[in-house]
Scaffold this motif. Structure first.
Motif: not given
Length: 142
Positions: A44-47, A51-52, A87-90, A97-99
């Protein structure tokens, strides 16, 4: 049926998905979940890994229909990102952009692997699974 699985990373549900695959009902092409799960029967992979390392895909097959879809749902998407610890405090533009990065990734994944069905263990309530849901819906994938 070629499938993407989201979640199902506990002992009961993991084995149910494995049984569906073993009996030939589905072919798991990608599984998003907890990579460290003790019950993992499939890699499995983390979604958030998407982004990384966004260099692993491109916006080549991104189109205006998908852009319109994103715009229609951006308020919900931004709200979902605002609750995610990564994404806290971003600033808001980081969420947006991430979306678009996630949408481009899922768009390419759905088309390249000819996905026919997406299984989710819950109602899409995070940025990753909600964007996957929107992309799958756009392509009329179950």
């Amino acid at each position: 049926m070629k499938a993407i699985v989201w979640g199902f990373d506990n002992s009961l549900t993991n084995n149910a998905v494995k049984k569906l695959q073993d009996e030939g009902f589905i072919e798991v092409c990608e599984w998003f979940g907890n990579p460290e799960s003790a019950y993992s029967v499939y890699p499995t992979r983390d979604w958030m890994d998407v982004l990384r390392s966004p260099e692993r895909f491109s916006f080549e097959i991104y189109n205006s229909e998908l852009a319109i879809c994103m715009k229609e749902h951006m308020e919900t998407i931004l709200d979902l990102f605002s609750r995610n610890f990564l994404f806290r405090n971003s600033p808001c533009y980081e969420y947006e952009n991430a979306a678009y990065v996630l949408l481009a990734f899922f768009n390419k994944l759905l088309q390249a692997k000819k996905i026919e069905v997406v299984f989710m263990d819950d109602i899409p309530h995070g940025p990753g699974n909600y964007i996957l849901y929107l992309a799958a819906k756009k392509f009329n994938i179950k």
